[in-house]
Design a protein around this motif. Structure first.
Motif: not given
Length: 196
Positions: A1-25
């Protein structure tokens, strides 16, 4: 898994999180990649070291993590598994709809008339079992009207026997028709559930 795939997967699985909190993470994880790349390490190794996005999301979200609940992110893109499960739900809804229509017409055209016919036969047999009351009628005729004939007595005894036979038949036929009716109702239920 490269950087782009990793970050996309993180965005998808963190979607229930508050947008600001998710952006920081996500920014923290981007920073990990930047630091690792500056050290000359490949993206795949950095991603492997950080861990699997699903496990990271589970830990970060805690009780909020639900793999089956799409988030409110307007840029959310469903995963292949999510699209496949939604397609299955759509297929199931269509199958249930057409099954319900088919069962409705089958029951209206064939099953209900046939069932009513069967239960009418049972009702007729049950009515004939009332012939057991023939001796009572003969007794009433003798006591209140003073009418007595030997032939009437013998006929009432014979009819009493026939009434007993019909009463026995009524019980057996009721059991058989009840079993058939319940089996048919269960078949309808199983067909609707897709178990048939």
């Amino acid at each position: 898994m490269n950087r782009q795939q990793f970050m996309q997967a993180m965005e998808i699985h963190l979607r229930p999180m508050d947008p600001l909190e998710r952006a920081e993470l996500l920014a923290d994880y981007e920073q990990h990649f930047e630091m690792g790349l500056r050290e000359g390490r490949p993206e795949e190794e950095i991603a492997r070291e950080l861990g699997h996005p699903i496990e990271i999301a589970k830990e970060a979200l805690g009780d909020r993590y639900d793999a089956h609940t799409p988030g409110s992110d307007p840029f959310y893109a469903p995963t292949f598994e999510e699209m496949r499960s939604q397609q299955k739900k759509g297929n199931r809804a269509a199958r249930n709809f057409f099954t319900a229509i088919g069962l409705f017409f089958l029951n209206i055209i064939l099953a209900i008339p046939l069932g009513l016919t069967l239960w009418s036969v049972w009702l007729t047999i049950a009515s004939l079992s009332l012939l057991v009351l023939a001796p009572v009628a003969a007794a009433v005729d003798f006591l209140y009207l003073g009418h007595f004939e030997y032939s009437e007595l013998f006929v009432s005894i014979g009819v009493f026997g026939v009434g007993i036979l019909f009463a026995i038949a009524t019980k057996s036929v009721f059991k058989a028709f009840k079993s058939i009716t319940l089996q048919y109702i269960r078949w309808n239920q199983k067909t609707m559930k897709g178990d048939v």
